[in-house]
Design an enzyme around this catalytic site. Structure first.
Site, PDB file in Angstrom:
ATOM      1  N   ASP A   1      -4.508   2.733   2.236  1.00 16.36           N
ATOM      2  CA  ASP A   1      -4.235   2.082   0.964  1.00 16.36           C
ATOM      3  C   ASP A   1      -5.418   2.323   0.025  1.00 16.36           C
ATOM      4  O   ASP A   1      -6.582   2.159   0.427  1.00 16.36           O
ATOM      5  CB  ASP A   1      -4.031   0.583   1.175  1.00 16.36           C
ATOM      6  CG  ASP A   1      -3.625  -0.138  -0.098  1.00 16.36           C
ATOM      7  OD1 ASP A   1      -2.427  -0.151  -0.389  1.00 16.36           O
ATOM      8  OD2 ASP A   1      -4.516  -0.678  -0.787  1.00 16.36           O
ATOM      9  N   ILE A   2      -5.124   2.740  -1.211  1.00 10.96           N
ATOM     10  CA  ILE A   2      -6.183   2.957  -2.189  1.00 10.96           C
ATOM     11  C   ILE A   2      -6.696   1.597  -2.658  1.00 10.96           C
ATOM     12  O   ILE A   2      -5.924   0.766  -3.140  1.00 10.96           O
ATOM     13  CB  ILE A   2      -5.679   3.783  -3.385  1.00 10.96           C
ATOM     14  CG1 ILE A   2      -5.162   5.147  -2.909  1.00 10.96           C
ATOM     15  CG2 ILE A   2      -6.789   3.967  -4.416  1.00 10.96           C
ATOM     16  CD1 ILE A   2      -4.544   5.990  -4.008  1.00 10.96           C
TER      17      ILE A   2
ATOM     18  N   GLU B   1       0.713   2.874  -3.625  1.00 12.69           N
ATOM     19  CA  GLU B   1      -0.556   3.548  -3.331  1.00 12.69           C
ATOM     20  C   GLU B   1      -0.832   3.621  -1.840  1.00 12.69           C
ATOM     21  O   GLU B   1      -1.960   3.866  -1.423  1.00 12.69           O
ATOM     22  CB  GLU B   1      -1.714   2.819  -4.030  1.00 12.69           C
ATOM     23  CG  GLU B   1      -2.044   1.445  -3.495  1.00 12.69           C
ATOM     24  CD  GLU B   1      -1.218   0.320  -4.111  1.00 12.69           C
ATOM     25  OE1 GLU B   1      -1.672  -0.824  -4.052  1.00 12.69           O
ATOM     26  OE2 GLU B   1      -0.127   0.599  -4.654  1.00 12.69           O
TER      27      GLU B   1
END
Length: 322
Positions: free
Chosen positions: A187-188, A231
């Site tokens: 996950d960003i 994301e």
């Protein structure tokens, strides 16, 4: 999807097969005048060797020849070459209905009769090439549509549909073979803040750069990198144990750090970072890949809770899956 119109009079590689030398020369001269590239063979055996060498688009073949006749040669070509099958125009006698029937049974797509009517030959070759090339274009278009159905258009990684197909295939094999299976869920960090600051186009560019980095790291034929949603990215790693998956996860984080994508609204760094959850198991009967993904998601949550920009991992054992 619009298909380009095939050329009206396409040039092609054509193989002429006839034991009559004068007929071979006549056919070559005529076809070359039409712009085609022509190779010659005297019988079926020679034709098979020539076909393997030049892969002609059309074979113009006499039905009756010594050594190997046109019917046997045509049957062998159809057996040895498929998708697409060779385009064979059989040359038969004017009133030889039996040969015409045998030609179609052997796999010929059309026929011309002796004495050859040159205008008829021209039109039949032209029609065959038109149909063949249109078919190739349609097949290419279908392959493109199939690919589009499996690829996330923004990142060019596998989409959720392709990911499900992949896991539904690979998970049962891992159960049968009893080899390890690992999932990385990435996950960003602070991506909403990134989007708010740099705009959606900037967010899309960031997602594309991260996706390319994942592709550079996760590149074994059996592995799959997918966009999991928003994301989030998921790496499915068949036949990879926990230590191997951790190594891949660390390489991913190093690759993202090397990119140094500016992130002015991150609370932990001035560049884009990833949080990663890593789960691994040896699948057992009654278990499902959804459970392993859920475990990776749990470890991802822990990575975020511990401050982000880190990897949290664990083995997801048989007792946990039960």
């Amino acid at each position: 999807m619009n298909l380009p119109k095939p050329t009206e009079t396409p040039a092609a590689n054509i193989l002429v097969v006839d034991d009559d030398g004068f007929m071979r020369m006549q056919l070559r001269v005529y076809l070359q005048k039409e712009g085609h590239r022509v190779e010659l063979a005297e019988n079926g055996e020679e034709a098979l060797a020539k076909f393997a060498e030049i892969k002609p688009e059309v074979v113009l073949m006499d039905a009756l020849m010594p050594v190997m006749d046109g019917f046997a040669c045509c049957q062998t070509l159809m057996k040895n070459y498929q998708n697409p099958s060779p385009l064979v125009l059989m040359i038969t006698g004017l009133d030889d209905e039996t040969s015409v029937d045998r030609a179609f049974e052997a796999g010929a797509i059309d026929y011309v009769t002796k004495p050859i009517h040159w205008a008829v030959l021209r039109q039949r070759v032209k029609r065959l090439l038109y149909q063949s090339r249109l078919q190739h274009q349609l097949e290419s278009a279908n392959q493109m549509l199939e690919r589009l159905a499996k690829i996330d258009q923004l990142t060019q990684l596998a989409n959720r549909h392709q990911l499900d197909l992949f896991l539904n295939t690979e998970w049962p094999e891992a159960i049968r073979e009893q080899y390890p299976f690992s999932i990385l869920l990435c996950d960003i960090d602070y991506f909403k803040n990134y989007n708010d600051h740099y705009g959606h186009q900037g967010g899309d560019d960031c997602l594309q750069q991260v996706a390319k980095a994942l592709s550079r790291v996760v590149h074994r034929p059996k592995d799959l990198a997918a966009r999991y949603g928003g994301e989030e990215f998921l790496m499915a790693l068949p036949n990879t144990d926990l230590e191997g998956a951790i190594h891949i996860g660390e390489n991913i984080q190093a690759e993202i750090a090397r990119l140094a994508i500016p992130h002015a609204r991150s609370a932990i760094a001035n560049h884009v970072t990833l949080s990663i959850g890593c789960a691994s198991t040896i699948p057992c009967l009654g278990s499902s890949w959804e459970q392993l993904v859920a475990a990776a998601d749990k470890y991802l949550y822990e990575a975020k809770a511990q401050g982000r920009n880190r990897l949290v991992s664990g083995r997801w054992g048989e007792e946990a899956m039960g």
